[in-house]
Design an enzyme around this catalytic site. Structure first.
Site, PDB file in Angstrom:
ATOM      1  N   SER A   9      -1.059  -5.365   3.323  1.00 35.76           N
ATOM      2  CA  SER A   9       0.067  -4.456   3.540  1.00 35.76           C
ATOM      3  C   SER A   9       1.082  -5.106   4.455  1.00 35.76           C
ATOM      4  O   SER A   9       0.814  -5.342   5.632  1.00 35.76           O
ATOM      5  CB  SER A   9      -0.435  -3.154   4.166  1.00 35.76           C
ATOM      6  OG  SER A   9       0.645  -2.497   4.782  1.00 35.76           O
ATOM      7  N   HIS A  29       1.123  -5.519  -1.107  1.00 40.18           N
ATOM      8  CA  HIS A  29       1.438  -4.096  -0.942  1.00 40.18           C
ATOM      9  C   HIS A  29       2.672  -3.946  -0.053  1.00 40.18           C
ATOM     10  O   HIS A  29       2.693  -4.416   1.084  1.00 40.18           O
ATOM     11  CB  HIS A  29       0.218  -3.396  -0.324  1.00 40.18           C
ATOM     12  CG  HIS A  29       0.350  -1.922  -0.210  1.00 40.18           C
ATOM     13  ND1 HIS A  29       0.099  -1.063  -1.266  1.00 40.18           N
ATOM     14  CD2 HIS A  29       0.709  -1.135   0.830  1.00 40.18           C
ATOM     15  CE1 HIS A  29       0.277   0.182  -0.868  1.00 40.18           C
ATOM     16  NE2 HIS A  29       0.653   0.179   0.397  1.00 40.18           N
ATOM     17  N   ASP A  89       5.172  -1.435   1.789  1.00 40.27           N
ATOM     18  CA  ASP A  89       5.313  -0.066   2.273  1.00 40.27           C
ATOM     19  C   ASP A  89       6.767   0.256   2.593  1.00 40.27           C
ATOM     20  O   ASP A  89       7.331  -0.262   3.546  1.00 40.27           O
ATOM     21  CB  ASP A  89       4.469   0.110   3.536  1.00 40.27           C
ATOM     22  CG  ASP A  89       2.991   0.219   3.207  1.00 40.27           C
ATOM     23  OD1 ASP A  89       2.636   1.112   2.417  1.00 40.27           O
ATOM     24  OD2 ASP A  89       2.212  -0.589   3.738  1.00 40.27           O
ATOM     25  N   MET A 141       9.381   3.051   3.803  1.00 42.13           N
ATOM     26  CA  MET A 141       9.416   4.329   4.542  1.00 42.13           C
ATOM     27  C   MET A 141      10.859   4.681   4.884  1.00 42.13           C
ATOM     28  O   MET A 141      11.644   3.804   5.250  1.00 42.13           O
ATOM     29  CB  MET A 141       8.624   4.193   5.830  1.00 42.13           C
ATOM     30  CG  MET A 141       7.200   3.771   5.622  1.00 42.13           C
ATOM     31  SD  MET A 141       6.362   3.669   7.198  1.00 42.13           S
ATOM     32  CE  MET A 141       4.726   3.206   6.652  1.00 42.13           C
ATOM     33  N   HIS A 181       4.851   0.857  -2.460  1.00 45.91           N
ATOM     34  CA  HIS A 181       4.363   2.188  -2.094  1.00 45.91           C
ATOM     35  C   HIS A 181       5.536   2.916  -1.451  1.00 45.91           C
ATOM     36  O   HIS A 181       5.888   2.656  -0.301  1.00 45.91           O
ATOM     37  CB  HIS A 181       3.180   1.995  -1.119  1.00 45.91           C
ATOM     38  CG  HIS A 181       2.643   3.269  -0.555  1.00 45.91           C
ATOM     39  ND1 HIS A 181       1.807   3.295   0.546  1.00 45.91           N
ATOM     40  CD2 HIS A 181       2.810   4.569  -0.930  1.00 45.91           C
ATOM     41  CE1 HIS A 181       1.483   4.542   0.813  1.00 45.91           C
ATOM     42  NE2 HIS A 181       2.077   5.338  -0.060  1.00 45.91           N
ATOM     43  N   MET A 189       7.119   5.664   0.338  1.00 45.78           N
ATOM     44  CA  MET A 189       6.924   6.848   1.185  1.00 45.78           C
ATOM     45  C   MET A 189       8.313   7.368   1.524  1.00 45.78           C
ATOM     46  O   MET A 189       8.775   7.294   2.661  1.00 45.78           O
ATOM     47  CB  MET A 189       6.127   6.462   2.437  1.00 45.78           C
ATOM     48  CG  MET A 189       4.653   6.219   2.135  1.00 45.78           C
ATOM     49  SD  MET A 189       3.827   5.317   3.451  1.00 45.78           S
ATOM     50  CE  MET A 189       4.236   3.654   2.984  1.00 45.78           C
ATOM     51  N   MET A 239      -4.544   7.939  -0.011  1.00 43.28           N
ATOM     52  CA  MET A 239      -4.256   7.607   1.394  1.00 43.28           C
ATOM     53  C   MET A 239      -5.453   8.010   2.251  1.00 43.28           C
ATOM     54  O   MET A 239      -5.914   9.143   2.194  1.00 43.28           O
ATOM     55  CB  MET A 239      -3.020   8.365   1.888  1.00 43.28           C
ATOM     56  CG  MET A 239      -1.696   7.894   1.317  1.00 43.28           C
ATOM     57  SD  MET A 239      -1.364   6.144   1.559  1.00 43.28           S
ATOM     58  CE  MET A 239      -1.367   6.005   3.345  1.00 43.28           C
ATOM     59  N   ASP A 259      -5.726   3.270   0.846  1.00 42.94           N
ATOM     60  CA  ASP A 259      -4.750   2.701   1.778  1.00 42.94           C
ATOM     61  C   ASP A 259      -4.868   3.365   3.144  1.00 42.94           C
ATOM     62  O   ASP A 259      -4.620   4.558   3.280  1.00 42.94           O
ATOM     63  CB  ASP A 259      -3.351   2.929   1.181  1.00 42.94           C
ATOM     64  CG  ASP A 259      -2.247   2.315   2.010  1.00 42.94           C
ATOM     65  OD1 ASP A 259      -2.533   1.652   3.018  1.00 42.94           O
ATOM     66  OD2 ASP A 259      -1.075   2.496   1.623  1.00 42.94           O
TER      67      ASP A 259
HETATM   68  C1  DX5 Z   1       0.491   3.465   6.029  1.00 40.83           C
HETATM   69  C2  DX5 Z   1       0.650   2.368   5.020  1.00 40.83           C
HETATM   70  C3  DX5 Z   1      -0.461   1.391   4.989  1.00 40.83           C
HETATM   71  C4  DX5 Z   1      -0.717   0.688   6.281  1.00 40.83           C
HETATM   72  C5  DX5 Z   1      -2.096   0.141   6.272  1.00 40.83           C
HETATM   73  O1  DX5 Z   1       1.428   4.450   5.776  1.00 40.83           O
HETATM   74  O2  DX5 Z   1       0.784   2.933   3.725  1.00 40.83           O
HETATM   75  O3  DX5 Z   1      -0.287   0.467   3.917  1.00 40.83           O
HETATM   76  O4  DX5 Z   1       0.169  -0.337   6.555  1.00 40.83           O
HETATM   77  O5  DX5 Z   1      -2.371  -0.445   7.495  1.00 40.83           O
HETATM   78  P1  DX5 Z   1      -3.861  -0.476   8.067  1.00 40.83           P
HETATM   79  O6  DX5 Z   1      -4.673  -1.240   7.096  1.00 40.83           O
HETATM   80  O7  DX5 Z   1      -3.716  -1.147   9.392  1.00 40.83           O
HETATM   81  O8  DX5 Z   1      -4.310   0.957   8.188  1.00 40.83           O
HETATM   82 ZN    ZN Z   2       0.804   1.709   1.814  1.00 42.65          ZN
END
Ligand code: DX5
Ligand code: ZN
Length: 233
Positions: free
Chosen positions: A21, A46, A48, A50, A79, A81, A150, A185
């Protein structure tokens, strides 16, 4: 230009896979991070995204993904969000994502959007927050290639794994469509990956347990081995 089938095949051939990630990487040195991930033979990355609205944190968006794309041929698993993923779909397709996962909490009726993602040749994913019931998402799994469970509240890396979500992995494997890619995740590491693999998960997103380690390659192969061992039981 790859087709939906080609992208899905590449993803499936990579399974079980660890998807590092990028939320936990060193953003001050993205070039180096991409090189290290390449050397670690990363096949699924991956990403992320946001928006500070759907989740209380802000990360990065299409501009960063576009630049990473120039440095990598791996599967880009985005991903999202974000609150209005349908509004930004074109942008994420344009910058080179291979898979796009949206949250059922952001898009309560995701059928049309999932079809749209597939029709652009991308792998379509649907994600659920830890407190969202499996029943809420079950009717849409037929429209998806990937189900993202999640295991922490979305928004931040480094949180503690919530074990109650494992039953959703199991339910999806038992009752979901054949060949569905199931991803987990949040809080995935050496002590949590096996129970997810045993329940039927095959794509493991890992932030801290890769990026906080001295050797990404070693961390990823150790995690992957644990997943394979648990799947084999
Ligand atoms: C959280 C993200 C994850 C996060 C995972 O919202 O979607 O992908 O970065 O990080 P770890 O593995 O440290 O929980
Ligand atoms: Zn994620």
């Amino acid at each position: 230009m790859q087709t939906h089938e080609e992208r899905l095949d590449f993803l499936k051939q990579s399974l079980p896979a660890i998807g590092p990630s990028m939320l936990k990487c060193d953003f001050g040195n993205l070039h180096r991070e991409m090189e290290l991930l390449h050397r670690a033979q990363t096949r699924v990355l991956h990403l992320d995204v946001m928006d500070g609205h759907f989740v209380p944190n802000l990360s990065y968006g299409p501009m960063v993904i576009e630049r990473l794309r120039e440095r990598s041929r791996t599967f880009f698993d985005a991903h999202l969000m974000i609150s209005n993923p349908q509004q930004y779909l074109d942008e994420y397709v344009r910058v080179g994502c291979d898979g796009i996962t949206v949250h059922v909490e952001a898009v309560p009726e995701p059928t049309q959007l999932l079809r749209e993602i597939r029709s652009r040749g991308l792998v379509a994913g649907i994600a659920v927050n830890p407190d969202t019931e499996f029943e809420r998402v079950a009717p849409f799994l037929e429209e998806a290639d990937l189900f993202l469970v999640m295991s922490v509240q979305p928004g931040f890396g480094g949180q503690k794994f919530l074990p109650h979500v494992v039953s959703k992995i199991q339910a999806a494997r038992e009752t979901g469509p054949q060949g569905l890619v199931i991803s987990v995740d949040g809080g995935i590491g050496k002590s949590t990956i096996s129970q997810c693999a045993a329940a039927g998960c095959d794509l493991f997103v890992a932030g801290s347990s890769v990026f906080d380690q001295p050797c990404y390659s070693e961390a990823m192969s150790e995690l992957r081995q644990l997943a394979m061992d648990a799947q084999a039981v």
